[in-house]
Design a protein around this motif. Structure first.
Motif, PDB file in Angstrom:
ATOM      1  N   VAL A  81      -6.579  -6.886   4.741  1.00 24.40           N
ATOM      2  CA  VAL A  81      -5.752  -5.700   4.563  1.00 24.40           C
ATOM      3  C   VAL A  81      -4.894  -5.847   3.302  1.00 24.40           C
ATOM      4  O   VAL A  81      -4.719  -4.906   2.522  1.00 24.40           O
ATOM      5  N   GLU A  94      -5.682  -7.776   0.791  1.00 20.14           N
ATOM      6  CA  GLU A  94      -6.624  -7.710  -0.317  1.00 20.14           C
ATOM      7  C   GLU A  94      -6.921  -6.251  -0.677  1.00 20.14           C
ATOM      8  O   GLU A  94      -6.986  -5.888  -1.851  1.00 20.14           O
ATOM      9  N   ALA A  95      -7.092  -5.419   0.342  1.00 15.51           N
ATOM     10  CA  ALA A  95      -7.360  -4.006   0.089  1.00 15.51           C
ATOM     11  C   ALA A  95      -6.200  -3.382  -0.677  1.00 15.51           C
ATOM     12  O   ALA A  95      -6.406  -2.646  -1.647  1.00 15.51           O
ATOM     13  N   ALA A  96      -4.976  -3.700  -0.267  1.00 17.21           N
ATOM     14  CA  ALA A  96      -3.805  -3.142  -0.960  1.00 17.21           C
ATOM     15  C   ALA A  96      -3.774  -3.622  -2.406  1.00 17.21           C
ATOM     16  O   ALA A  96      -3.496  -2.848  -3.325  1.00 17.21           O
ATOM     17  N   GLN A  97      -4.105  -4.897  -2.605  1.00 13.98           N
ATOM     18  CA  GLN A  97      -4.130  -5.415  -3.979  1.00 13.98           C
ATOM     19  C   GLN A  97      -5.190  -4.707  -4.804  1.00 13.98           C
ATOM     20  O   GLN A  97      -4.976  -4.404  -5.981  1.00 13.98           O
ATOM     21  N   ALA A 132      -1.468  -2.403  -5.658  1.00 13.18           N
ATOM     22  CA  ALA A 132      -0.130  -2.545  -5.088  1.00 13.18           C
ATOM     23  C   ALA A 132       0.579  -3.759  -5.695  1.00 13.18           C
ATOM     24  O   ALA A 132      -0.032  -4.790  -5.923  1.00 13.18           O
ATOM     25  N   SER A 133       1.885  -3.607  -5.957  1.00 10.33           N
ATOM     26  CA  SER A 133       2.667  -4.730  -6.458  1.00 10.33           C
ATOM     27  C   SER A 133       3.102  -5.596  -5.274  1.00 10.33           C
ATOM     28  O   SER A 133       2.957  -5.200  -4.118  1.00 10.33           O
ATOM     29  N   GLN A 156       5.513  -3.737  -3.116  1.00  7.90           N
ATOM     30  CA  GLN A 156       4.847  -2.682  -2.334  1.00  7.90           C
ATOM     31  C   GLN A 156       4.084  -3.288  -1.162  1.00  7.90           C
ATOM     32  O   GLN A 156       4.073  -2.732  -0.071  1.00  7.90           O
ATOM     33  N   LYS A 178       5.156  -2.018   2.336  1.00  7.27           N
ATOM     34  CA  LYS A 178       4.240  -1.015   2.877  1.00  7.27           C
ATOM     35  C   LYS A 178       3.099  -1.616   3.685  1.00  7.27           C
ATOM     36  O   LYS A 178       2.359  -0.895   4.356  1.00  7.27           O
ATOM     37  N   VAL A 179       2.909  -2.923   3.587  1.00  2.00           N
ATOM     38  CA  VAL A 179       1.820  -3.537   4.344  1.00  2.00           C
ATOM     39  C   VAL A 179       2.355  -4.612   5.299  1.00  2.00           C
ATOM     40  O   VAL A 179       2.246  -4.487   6.515  1.00  2.00           O
ATOM     41  N   GLU A 220       2.767  -3.371   9.124  1.00  5.12           N
ATOM     42  CA  GLU A 220       1.578  -3.806   9.866  1.00  5.12           C
ATOM     43  C   GLU A 220       1.920  -4.912  10.872  1.00  5.12           C
ATOM     44  O   GLU A 220       1.203  -5.114  11.842  1.00  5.12           O
TER      45      GLU A 220
END
Ligand SMILES: Nc1ncnc2c1ncn2[C@@H]1O[C@H](COP(=O)(O)OP(=O)(O)OP(=O)(O)O)[C@@H](O)[C@H]1O
Ligand SMILES: [Mg+2]
Lengths: 339, 221
Positions: free
Chosen positions: B121, B123-126, B130-131, B134, B138-139, B143
């Motif tokens: 998850v 990794e997906a944001a990266q 995403a900084s 963030q 946000k994760v 989560e």
């Protein structure tokens, strides 16, 4: 020739681990053109995931560089790389949705990151959900969706920032054959309608055959061969290429007792296979053993392949080869095949 | 010994004191421990922003603090209470040693919640650009919410049980009543009543944590 959208140059990656260095990629050179569907296939551990992760610099290569639309990723700052990543959507085998967010908020997520106003983001997300056929599940949570639906959400999310490239790492490997087909069709549609360049990572030849224009085979950290999918099917140049193309056929051919010669005959779908074999047997008055036969669907075109064992006596074998030459059917000897 | 009006009032005060010692210490422990837990995860090797030396030093400091028995920490930290809130005795004074003892504990509890999160998850944001900030906001935090809530129930009940030792240093609360009446004056009845009240408080906190966690978790159903 125009600049490739992605150019991978002399790329290598070595992981440092407690048990010493692990070489994951070596001397990788690839060019992906804008608008194509490019496949990267290889066996488990070949380095496929590491390679895609190097393309968007989630993994920093230890050697070489990646150029996105001609810009060197190696020369970029972290902030610039984050910007570039918005032009490269990515989807995964395990979908990687945010479990605590519902579908629409998952799709809004990348827009939130870039500061798109909430209302605008929602509108865009709804459009995308329509594109992937899930507008009626906008309020559902990922836990309430099937695997195929989750991957659709992931695709919508990856497309939210209008990327030019979509990276798919084993995107269908967790799905059943039917769902796999639907997701592949969706990827193809996205490629054609939105003009998004798609890079597909897989270990399944069927995925490559279904949607890819070109394919790179990666084996033991290196590129074994690159070319058009139909070309690879007709004429694999590497041992691993032959193995991937032939699948079970390869095993059967290799499983022979070694005394007889095996050849692989390729049919491009125009001719029906049966008369050729029966005509050949009649014309050469020599019996052949059919080891394996199957048709493949390559980008909607039926391609057949058959492995036959030549007659034991050299004369008979020669007659069969001559016959195939005379009727211009592509074939290759597969005795050299190695598992 | 009967439950007369005076005793009941004393128990009520005890409940209130236990409650606010625990609540305040928990609040401060989270204000300190939550960021520390985030730093532990984020700066780890293979984390979203690796700073291995910082991670190591922080880990050692936290382990050191965690290995000091609370009763000893209590006496070491009370001079600090004198400086910060002007007294070393009574219930408010114990909030400082409680916070010092609980913050590293909270850091570890929070850390383990974050570590449960699927790396994919993040990794997906990266991959979406995403900084680090963030990803944290946000994760990581949203989560992990259900797990953080469960962890909070664990941390708060632990802090409550630590607060019971306030009695040794002139603090109040149910623990002090149990110690003063049960141990020093040998009135087991009052001791048992306060222990039962403590058990009830622990139950309530734990149950509240479980429910909040379950209700917030969108993975269920
Ligand atoms: N973070 C890492 N640290 C150490 N070694 C790694 C790391 N990631 C990958 N490797 C190694 O690099 C090699 C290639 O791994 P990679 O995950 O890219 O393979 P793959 O082709 O994607 O395989 P699969 O089909 O199983 O997903 C493997 O030998 C793997 O053990
Ligand atoms: Mg992989």
């Amino acid at each position: 020739m125009e600049t490739p959208i992605i150019r991978i140059k002399d790329l290598g990656k070595e992981f440092k681990t407690a048990n010493g260095p692990v070489r994951a990629l070596q001397d990788i050179n690839l060019e992906v053109s804008a608008g194509e569907i490019f496949g990267i296939i290889g066996l488990s551990g070949a380095g496929k995931s590491t390679l895609v992760r190097c393309i968007n610099y989630l993994e920093v290569p230890t050697e070489g560089d990646v150029f996105f639309e001609g810009q060197s990723m190696a020369a970029m700052t972290d902030a610039q790389r984050r910007m570039i990543r918005r032009s490269m959507g990515m989807i995964f085998q395990q979908f990687n949705l945010l479990a605590q967010r519902n579908v629409i908020r998952n799709v809004c997520f990348p827009l939130e990151l870039t500061g798109v106003p909430k209302k605008e983001a929602r509108q865009r997300a709804m459009e995308l959900l329509k594109t992937v056929g899930l507008e009626d599940r906008a309020q559902a949570y990922p836990a309430q969706l099937s695997g195929g639906q989750k991957q659709r959400v992931a695709i919508a999310r990856a497309l939210a920032t209008n990327p030019k490239v979509l990276l798919c790492d084993e995107a269908t490997s967790a799905l059943d054959p039917n769902t796999t087909k639907q997701i592949l069709e969706l990827l193809k549609e996205i490629n054609q309608k939105l003009g998004v360049t798609v890079i597909v990572i897989t270990h399944e030849m069927a995925v490559i055959e279904a949607i890819c224009d070109r394919v790179a085979i990666i084996d033991q950290s290196r590129i074994a061969e690159v070319g058009a999918v139909s070309e690879l099917f007709l004429n694999p140049r590497s041992a691993i290429g032959r193995k991937l193309i032939m699948g079970e056929a390869g095993e059967q051919a290799a499983g022979g007792d070694g005394s007889a010669r095996n050849i692989r005959i390729i049919f491009d779908g125009r001719e029906s296979t049966e008369p050729i074999i029966s005509n050949m047997v009649l014309a050469c008055s020599a019996p052949v053993n059919i080891m394996y036969a199957a048709t493949r669907d390559i980008q909607g075109k039926a391609m057949g392949q058959m492995v036959v064992q030549l007659p034991e006596d050299a004369d008979g074998a020669e007659r069969v080869i001559d016959y195939l030459e005379s009727i211009k059917i592509p074939y290759e000897e597969v005795n050299s095949y190695e598992a | 010994m009967k439950l007369d009006a005076v005793t009941i009032n004393m128990l009520k005060t005890g409940i209130w004191e236990s409650f606010y010692m625990t609540a305040l210490s928990s609040l401060f422990a989270y204000i300190i421990g939550l960021p520390l837990g985030i730093i532990l995860v984020v700066t780890d090797n293979g984390g979203i922003h690796p700073i291995p030396w910082l991670q190591k030093i922080l880990g050692v400091v936290i382990n050191l603090l965690r290995s000091v028995p609370f009763l000893i920490l209590l006496f070491i930290a009370l001079p600090l209470s004198k400086i910060v809130i002007g007294t070393r005795i009574g219930s408010p004074a114990i909030v400082i040693p409680l916070t010092i003892a609980a913050a590293p504990y909270v850091a570890r509890v929070v850390e383990s919640s974050f570590r449960e999160l699927d790396a994919g998850v993040i990794e997906a944001a990266q991959s979406m650009g995403a900084s680090t900030w963030q990803i944290i906001w946000k994760v990581l935090l949203p989560e992990s919410k259900p797990s953080l809530l469960l962890g909070a129930a664990l941390a708060v009940t632990t802090i409550l049980s630590y607060s019971a030792m306030a009695g040794f240093t002139g603090g109040g609360g149910l623990g002090a009543i149990a110690i003063n009446y049960g141990y020093y004056r040998y009135e087991p009845f009052l001791m048992w009543v306060s222990v039962v009240l403590l058990v009830v408080m622990v139950q309530i906190i734990q149950e509240a944590g479980n429910r909040l966690s379950r209700r917030s978790d969108k993975r269920i159903r």
